[in-house]
Design a protein around this motif. Structure first.
Motif, PDB file in Angstrom:
ATOM      1  N   THR A 163      10.713   7.696  -4.278  1.00  0.00           N
ATOM      2  CA  THR A 163      11.702   6.947  -3.497  1.00  0.00           C
ATOM      3  C   THR A 163      11.089   6.444  -2.197  1.00  0.00           C
ATOM      4  O   THR A 163      11.290   5.281  -1.815  1.00  0.00           O
ATOM      5  CB  THR A 163      12.949   7.819  -3.229  1.00  0.00           C
ATOM      6  OG1 THR A 163      13.523   8.192  -4.491  1.00  0.00           O
ATOM      7  CG2 THR A 163      13.979   7.073  -2.399  1.00  0.00           C
ATOM      8  N   HIS A 164      10.336   7.297  -1.525  1.00  0.00           N
ATOM      9  CA  HIS A 164       9.640   6.872  -0.301  1.00  0.00           C
ATOM     10  C   HIS A 164       8.724   5.681  -0.598  1.00  0.00           C
ATOM     11  O   HIS A 164       8.685   4.715   0.175  1.00  0.00           O
ATOM     12  CB  HIS A 164       8.823   8.030   0.284  1.00  0.00           C
ATOM     13  CG  HIS A 164       7.802   7.585   1.271  1.00  0.00           C
ATOM     14  ND1 HIS A 164       8.114   7.130   2.538  1.00  0.00           N
ATOM     15  CD2 HIS A 164       6.452   7.479   1.170  1.00  0.00           C
ATOM     16  CE1 HIS A 164       7.005   6.780   3.166  1.00  0.00           C
ATOM     17  NE2 HIS A 164       5.982   6.988   2.362  1.00  0.00           N
ATOM     18  N   GLU A 165       8.012   5.749  -1.700  1.00  0.00           N
ATOM     19  CA  GLU A 165       7.066   4.682  -2.023  1.00  0.00           C
ATOM     20  C   GLU A 165       7.771   3.350  -2.252  1.00  0.00           C
ATOM     21  O   GLU A 165       7.350   2.326  -1.717  1.00  0.00           O
ATOM     22  CB  GLU A 165       6.221   5.070  -3.238  1.00  0.00           C
ATOM     23  CG  GLU A 165       5.233   6.165  -2.920  1.00  0.00           C
ATOM     24  CD  GLU A 165       4.432   6.622  -4.127  1.00  0.00           C
ATOM     25  OE1 GLU A 165       4.696   6.163  -5.261  1.00  0.00           O
ATOM     26  OE2 GLU A 165       3.526   7.452  -3.930  1.00  0.00           O
ATOM     27  N   TYR A 166       8.848   3.347  -3.056  1.00  0.00           N
ATOM     28  CA  TYR A 166       9.469   2.050  -3.343  1.00  0.00           C
ATOM     29  C   TYR A 166      10.402   1.558  -2.235  1.00  0.00           C
ATOM     30  O   TYR A 166      10.592   0.355  -2.078  1.00  0.00           O
ATOM     31  CB  TYR A 166      10.147   2.028  -4.717  1.00  0.00           C
ATOM     32  CG  TYR A 166      11.546   2.578  -4.825  1.00  0.00           C
ATOM     33  CD1 TYR A 166      12.655   1.806  -4.467  1.00  0.00           C
ATOM     34  CD2 TYR A 166      11.792   3.851  -5.329  1.00  0.00           C
ATOM     35  CE1 TYR A 166      13.943   2.308  -4.597  1.00  0.00           C
ATOM     36  CE2 TYR A 166      13.072   4.352  -5.458  1.00  0.00           C
ATOM     37  CZ  TYR A 166      14.148   3.568  -5.088  1.00  0.00           C
ATOM     38  OH  TYR A 166      15.423   4.061  -5.221  1.00  0.00           O
ATOM     39  N   GLN A 167      10.956   2.485  -1.435  1.00  0.00           N
ATOM     40  CA  GLN A 167      11.865   2.051  -0.368  1.00  0.00           C
ATOM     41  C   GLN A 167      11.170   1.766   0.956  1.00  0.00           C
ATOM     42  O   GLN A 167      11.610   0.888   1.701  1.00  0.00           O
ATOM     43  CB  GLN A 167      12.948   3.108  -0.128  1.00  0.00           C
ATOM     44  CG  GLN A 167      13.988   3.160  -1.202  1.00  0.00           C
ATOM     45  CD  GLN A 167      15.112   4.133  -0.882  1.00  0.00           C
ATOM     46  OE1 GLN A 167      15.033   4.939   0.045  1.00  0.00           O
ATOM     47  NE2 GLN A 167      16.172   4.069  -1.673  1.00  0.00           N
TER      48      GLN A 167
END
Length: 164
Positions: free
Chosen positions: A79-83
Motif C-alpha cells: 500500500t505504501h508503494e502504490y499510494q
C-alpha cells in the motif's frame, strides 16, 4: 533483539544481500541472452547464495512472524508503494522526461495495488483449504488468480503468464 547495533547490521546486511540477489539475477539473464552460459550459471548460483544469506539475516533479526502478521505487513508495504512511493517517483521521472522510468514506475505502481489487495484477501481467507493458483505477468509484475486474455496493466497476452 537486545543489541540494537547488531539488529541494525542484520537489517543492513539483509538489504545488501537482497540487492545483490536481484543484481546477479539481472546479470545472469544478460549473460544468458549473450550466450555466455558459464557466466550466466555463476551469476544465478551467486544470486541464490545471496538469497540464502538475506533470508538467514532476516530470520535472525526476528523479522518473520506468523503468516497473518506477515500478510498484514505485506499489505502495509504494498500500500505504501502504490499510494506514496511510486506516485512520488513518477512525479520526478515526469519532471525529468524519463519515459522508461515513467513506464516502469507506472507498471510497478499498478501491480503493487493488485498485490496489496491479494494479500488482504489472503489474510481474510487465511484458513481456506482450497488451493489457489496465481498467475504472474512476466513484464509488469501483475498477479491474477486466473489467466487473463491479456494483462490489464501492460497488455501482455495471458499465455505468457507464469503459474504459481
Amino acid at each position: 533483539m537486545e543489541n540494537q547495533k547488531t539488529l541494525q547490521n542484520l537489517m543492513e546486511a539483509f538489504a545488501g544481500e537482497s540487492q545483490a540477489n536481484r543484481k546477479y539475477l539481472a546479470y545472469s539473464k544478460k549473460a544468458e541472452a549473450e550466450g555466455k552460459i558459464n557466466a550466466a550459471k555463476l551469476f544465478k548460483a551467486a544470486s541464490d547464495a545471496e538469497t540464502l544469506h538475506a533470508l538467514k539475516h532476516f530470520e535472525v533479526a526476528g523479522k518473520i512472524s506468523s503468516t497473518a502478521d506477515n500478510l498484514k505487513d505485506a499489505v502495509l508495504g504494498e500500500t505504501h508503494e502504490y499510494q506514496d512511493m511510486y506516485p512520488d517517483f513518477l512525479k520526478d521521472a515526469e519532471a525529468e522526461g524519463n519515459k522508461a522510468a515513467i513506464a516502469t514506475f507506472t507498471f510497478a505502481m499498478k501491480a503493487e495495488e493488485v498485490h496489496a489487495k491479494l494479500y488482504q484477501e489472503a489474510l481474510e481467507n487465511i484458513d481456506q483449504a482450497e488451493e489457489i493458483f496465481y498467475y504472474l505477468c512476466p513484464v509488469c509484475g501483475n498477479i491474477e488468480k486466473a489467466v487473463p486474455e491479456k494483462c490489464f496493466i501492460c497488455g501482455v497476452p495471458g499465455s505468457k503468464f507464469i503459474k504459481y
